[in-house]
Design a protein around this motif. Sequence first.
Motif, short mmCIF file in Angstrom:
data_model
loop_
_atom_site.label_atom_id
_atom_site.label_comp_id
_atom_site.label_asym_id
_atom_site.label_seq_id
_atom_site.Cartn_x
_atom_site.Cartn_y
_atom_site.Cartn_z
N LEU A 1 0.82 -1.20 0.00
CA LEU A 1 0.00 0.00 0.00
C LEU A 1 0.86 1.26 0.00
N THR B 1 1.07 3.91 -3.10
CA THR B 1 0.74 5.31 -2.82
C THR B 1 1.87 6.23 -3.26
N LEU C 1 1.44 8.97 -6.26
CA LEU C 1 1.68 10.40 -6.03
C LEU C 1 2.84 10.91 -6.89
#
Length: 163
Positions: free
Chosen positions: A65, A69, A73
């Motif tokens: 995760l 992420t 981003l």
Amino acid sequence: MGSSDRLFSRQRTVHQILGGGLAADLMLWRRKNLTAGILVVTLAAWVVFEISGYTLLSLSSSVLLLLFTVLFLWAKSAAILNRPSPPIPHLHISEEVTNEAATLIRYHVNALLSVFEDIALGRDSEMFIKVALSLLLISVIGSVTDFLTLGYTSKFHGLVISI
């Protein structure tokens, strides 16, 4: 070599008795950095899994995760700032590798089923006793400890493969 290198004044050194390879070097602290590194990694794994209460599945999920992420981003900010996207290689599994893995798995499953059939039909009493004792031993050890500790402290896979 002096007499202090010998165990109980024997002809072989302790290093030779332990096998003389990398494992003997690690046990005798001849490669201090590597031995200390292994101890630190083991301690970190113990802290992560035992003290914090993480399981292997929850830790893997959290790491993935975090990775997704960060990459998401990075890609979004790269598009806004006109920078290059994150360097992610194109990963795929070829059909050849998949077929080889399937063949290997099929071979081992068929061998296991053949042994199971011999035991179930009473053709191999010795193998029945080995399997029964191994399963009993696994049950007793499993009732005393959890799976991660068992995996860290033993050669569990050697027991299963040798059956």
